[in-house]
Scaffold this motif. Sequence first.
Motif, PDB file in Angstrom:
ATOM      1  N   GLY A 113       0.792  -1.228   0.000  1.00 41.73           N
ATOM      2  CA  GLY A 113       0.000   0.000   0.000  1.00 41.73           C
ATOM      3  C   GLY A 113       0.826   1.280   0.000  1.00 41.73           C
ATOM      4  O   GLY A 113       0.277   2.369   0.122  1.00 41.73           O
ATOM      5  N   MET A 114       2.131   1.164  -0.122  1.00 44.77           N
ATOM      6  CA  MET A 114       2.992   2.344  -0.135  1.00 44.77           C
ATOM      7  C   MET A 114       3.077   2.903  -1.556  1.00 44.77           C
ATOM      8  O   MET A 114       2.855   2.179  -2.527  1.00 44.77           O
ATOM      9  CB  MET A 114       4.387   1.986   0.373  1.00 44.77           C
ATOM     10  N   ILE A 115       3.414   4.183  -1.665  1.00 50.43           N
ATOM     11  CA  ILE A 115       3.563   4.859  -2.951  1.00 50.43           C
ATOM     12  C   ILE A 115       5.051   5.085  -3.199  1.00 50.43           C
ATOM     13  O   ILE A 115       5.729   5.673  -2.357  1.00 50.43           O
ATOM     14  CB  ILE A 115       2.842   6.227  -2.942  1.00 50.43           C
ATOM     15  N   ALA A 116       5.553   4.638  -4.335  1.00 51.53           N
ATOM     16  CA  ALA A 116       6.955   4.864  -4.684  1.00 51.53           C
ATOM     17  C   ALA A 116       7.101   6.258  -5.279  1.00 51.53           C
ATOM     18  O   ALA A 116       6.343   6.668  -6.151  1.00 51.53           O
ATOM     19  CB  ALA A 116       7.431   3.818  -5.678  1.00 51.53           C
ATOM     20  N   CYS A 117       8.093   7.001  -4.803  1.00 48.32           N
ATOM     21  CA  CYS A 117       8.366   8.340  -5.326  1.00 48.32           C
ATOM     22  C   CYS A 117       8.885   8.224  -6.750  1.00 48.32           C
ATOM     23  O   CYS A 117       9.806   7.438  -7.020  1.00 48.32           O
ATOM     24  CB  CYS A 117       9.389   9.039  -4.442  1.00 48.32           C
ATOM     25  N   PRO A 118       8.352   9.019  -7.690  1.00 44.96           N
ATOM     26  CA  PRO A 118       8.822   8.960  -9.075  1.00 44.96           C
ATOM     27  C   PRO A 118      10.248   9.488  -9.244  1.00 44.96           C
ATOM     28  O   PRO A 118      10.924   9.117 -10.193  1.00 44.96           O
ATOM     29  CB  PRO A 118       7.823   9.830  -9.835  1.00 44.96           C
ATOM     30  N   ALA A 119      10.714  10.309  -8.292  1.00 41.74           N
ATOM     31  CA  ALA A 119      12.049  10.889  -8.425  1.00 41.74           C
ATOM     32  C   ALA A 119      13.145  10.026  -7.796  1.00 41.74           C
ATOM     33  O   ALA A 119      14.203   9.849  -8.379  1.00 41.74           O
ATOM     34  CB  ALA A 119      12.080  12.283  -7.799  1.00 41.74           C
ATOM     35  N   CYS A 120      12.880   9.469  -6.593  1.00 42.76           N
ATOM     36  CA  CYS A 120      13.947   8.757  -5.886  1.00 42.76           C
ATOM     37  C   CYS A 120      13.592   7.318  -5.505  1.00 42.76           C
ATOM     38  O   CYS A 120      14.419   6.630  -4.914  1.00 42.76           O
ATOM     39  CB  CYS A 120      14.350   9.522  -4.635  1.00 42.76           C
ATOM     40  N   SER A 121      12.374   6.893  -5.792  1.00 40.78           N
ATOM     41  CA  SER A 121      11.887   5.529  -5.525  1.00 40.78           C
ATOM     42  C   SER A 121      11.655   5.207  -4.051  1.00 40.78           C
ATOM     43  O   SER A 121      11.382   4.070  -3.709  1.00 40.78           O
ATOM     44  CB  SER A 121      12.823   4.477  -6.117  1.00 40.78           C
ATOM     45  N   THR A 122      11.765   6.194  -3.181  1.00 40.51           N
ATOM     46  CA  THR A 122      11.473   5.960  -1.763  1.00 40.51           C
ATOM     47  C   THR A 122      10.002   5.636  -1.604  1.00 40.51           C
ATOM     48  O   THR A 122       9.146   6.264  -2.231  1.00 40.51           O
ATOM     49  CB  THR A 122      11.825   7.213  -0.925  1.00 40.51           C
ATOM     50  N   ASN A 156       6.547   5.769   0.289  1.00 41.27           N
ATOM     51  CA  ASN A 156       5.866   6.727   1.150  1.00 41.27           C
ATOM     52  C   ASN A 156       4.481   6.199   1.509  1.00 41.27           C
ATOM     53  O   ASN A 156       3.869   5.487   0.706  1.00 41.27           O
ATOM     54  CB  ASN A 156       5.717   8.075   0.421  1.00 41.27           C
ATOM     55  N   PRO A 157       3.961   6.562   2.695  1.00 44.97           N
ATOM     56  CA  PRO A 157       2.616   6.111   3.067  1.00 44.97           C
ATOM     57  C   PRO A 157       1.568   6.595   2.067  1.00 44.97           C
ATOM     58  O   PRO A 157       1.664   7.720   1.545  1.00 44.97           O
ATOM     59  CB  PRO A 157       2.386   6.741   4.432  1.00 44.97           C
ATOM     60  N   ALA A 158       0.561   5.759   1.801  1.00 47.74           N
ATOM     61  CA  ALA A 158      -0.542   6.150   0.913  1.00 47.74           C
ATOM     62  C   ALA A 158      -1.150   7.453   1.418  1.00 47.74           C
ATOM     63  O   ALA A 158      -1.295   7.652   2.614  1.00 47.74           O
ATOM     64  CB  ALA A 158      -1.590   5.049   0.874  1.00 47.74           C
ATOM     65  N   GLY A 159      -1.460   8.347   0.504  1.00 51.61           N
ATOM     66  CA  GLY A 159      -2.052   9.634   0.866  1.00 51.61           C
ATOM     67  C   GLY A 159      -1.044  10.750   1.086  1.00 51.61           C
ATOM     68  O   GLY A 159      -1.423  11.899   1.289  1.00 51.61           O
ATOM     69  N   SER A 160       0.256  10.435   1.052  1.00 51.06           N
ATOM     70  CA  SER A 160       1.280  11.470   1.236  1.00 51.06           C
ATOM     71  C   SER A 160       1.272  12.417   0.045  1.00 51.06           C
ATOM     72  O   SER A 160       1.140  11.985  -1.097  1.00 51.06           O
ATOM     73  CB  SER A 160       2.671  10.847   1.367  1.00 51.06           C
ATOM     74  N   GLU A 161       1.422  13.696   0.307  1.00 53.43           N
ATOM     75  CA  GLU A 161       1.490  14.690  -0.764  1.00 53.43           C
ATOM     76  C   GLU A 161       2.894  14.832  -1.322  1.00 53.43           C
ATOM     77  O   GLU A 161       3.076  15.144  -2.488  1.00 53.43           O
ATOM     78  CB  GLU A 161       1.013  16.049  -0.248  1.00 53.43           C
ATOM     79  N   PHE A 162       3.902  14.639  -0.429  1.00 50.46           N
ATOM     80  CA  PHE A 162       5.295  14.825  -0.804  1.00 50.46           C
ATOM     81  C   PHE A 162       6.104  13.625  -0.362  1.00 50.46           C
ATOM     82  O   PHE A 162       5.777  12.960   0.618  1.00 50.46           O
ATOM     83  CB  PHE A 162       5.874  16.080  -0.133  1.00 50.46           C
ATOM     84  N   CYS A 163       7.201  13.354  -1.075  1.00 52.98           N
ATOM     85  CA  CYS A 163       8.101  12.275  -0.703  1.00 52.98           C
ATOM     86  C   CYS A 163       8.781  12.624   0.621  1.00 52.98           C
ATOM     87  O   CYS A 163       9.270  13.743   0.807  1.00 52.98           O
ATOM     88  CB  CYS A 163       9.156  12.074  -1.788  1.00 52.98           C
ATOM     89  N   LEU A 164       8.828  11.658   1.528  1.00 53.35           N
ATOM     90  CA  LEU A 164       9.466  11.878   2.829  1.00 53.35           C
ATOM     91  C   LEU A 164      10.971  11.946   2.737  1.00 53.35           C
ATOM     92  O   LEU A 164      11.614  12.414   3.658  1.00 53.35           O
ATOM     93  CB  LEU A 164       9.056  10.761   3.798  1.00 53.35           C
ATOM     94  N   ASP A 165      11.537  11.523   1.610  1.00 59.62           N
ATOM     95  CA  ASP A 165      12.993  11.542   1.462  1.00 59.62           C
ATOM     96  C   ASP A 165      13.470  12.764   0.681  1.00 59.62           C
ATOM     97  O   ASP A 165      14.301  13.510   1.139  1.00 59.62           O
ATOM     98  CB  ASP A 165      13.473  10.257   0.800  1.00 59.62           C
ATOM     99  N   CYS A 166      12.888  12.970  -0.512  1.00 63.01           N
ATOM    100  CA  CYS A 166      13.407  14.048  -1.377  1.00 63.01           C
ATOM    101  C   CYS A 166      12.463  15.248  -1.494  1.00 63.01           C
ATOM    102  O   CYS A 166      12.835  16.281  -2.036  1.00 63.01           O
ATOM    103  CB  CYS A 166      13.739  13.511  -2.756  1.00 63.01           C
ATOM    104  N   GLY A 167      11.209  15.105  -1.035  1.00 62.52           N
ATOM    105  CA  GLY A 167      10.271  16.227  -1.078  1.00 62.52           C
ATOM    106  C   GLY A 167       9.505  16.370  -2.375  1.00 62.52           C
ATOM    107  O   GLY A 167       8.692  17.284  -2.534  1.00 62.52           O
ATOM    108  N   GLU A 168       9.722  15.478  -3.334  1.00 63.23           N
ATOM    109  CA  GLU A 168       9.033  15.523  -4.630  1.00 63.23           C
ATOM    110  C   GLU A 168       7.524  15.375  -4.426  1.00 63.23           C
ATOM    111  O   GLU A 168       7.057  14.661  -3.565  1.00 63.23           O
ATOM    112  CB  GLU A 168       9.544  14.388  -5.526  1.00 63.23           C
ATOM    113  N   ASP A 169       6.742  16.074  -5.272  1.00 65.90           N
ATOM    114  CA  ASP A 169       5.290  15.899  -5.257  1.00 65.90           C
ATOM    115  C   ASP A 169       4.951  14.463  -5.623  1.00 65.90           C
ATOM    116  O   ASP A 169       5.538  13.897  -6.548  1.00 65.90           O
ATOM    117  CB  ASP A 169       4.608  16.835  -6.264  1.00 65.90           C
ATOM    118  N   LEU A 170       3.984  13.882  -4.932  1.00 70.64           N
ATOM    119  CA  LEU A 170       3.568  12.517  -5.236  1.00 70.64           C
ATOM    120  C   LEU A 170       2.238  12.538  -5.949  1.00 70.64           C
ATOM    121  O   LEU A 170       1.394  13.345  -5.702  1.00 70.64           O
ATOM    122  CB  LEU A 170       3.456  11.673  -3.956  1.00 70.64           C
TER     123      LEU A 170
END
Length: 159
Positions: free
Chosen positions: A134-143, A145-159
């Motif tokens: 159920g996690m969302i992979a960041c398109p920029a860094c592949s970290t 992130n919890p479902a529903g996150s607006e920004f990546c917790l690692d790099c800050g990219e919009d999700l």
Amino acid sequence: MLKSNYLIINRKAQPFDRMRVAGRAAVFLGESGSVLDHGVLKLDESVYTALYCDAVRNMTLVLDFGEYQRVVTLLWTTEAEYRRGWDTLQEALAAAGIRVSPQDWRINRYAEAIAEKLSIGVRLRVTDAVDKAGMIACPACSTLNPAGSEFCLDCGEDL
């Protein structure tokens, strides 16, 4: 294998022999019994978050002093020392109203990312490490992130 416990402040490691909690401060003592350089850690409103990882016997605190941030990591040699230190610190942090968050082995990278965001004025909601389903992979860094996150917790990219 570690031969000593370590207090690591902004990547500078110092071995510690004992830790004592007195009121709302943790004091780290070296082999000689003297207090380490920057070895008094106030457990107050400057503690932005406290993270821990049982797998690596690590507790990491992100401190926010407004004009600067500090990442403090504690590593213990043995499981028994880790449990004793973790229990002591967790009790003191709870008394100060500071939530402790379980993490995975990437605990220090997460702590550094939090400190980086604080340094530019961004306040984050700290999340516990969770099951990857159920996690969302960041398109920029592949970290992940919890479902529903607006920004990546690692790099800050919009999700």
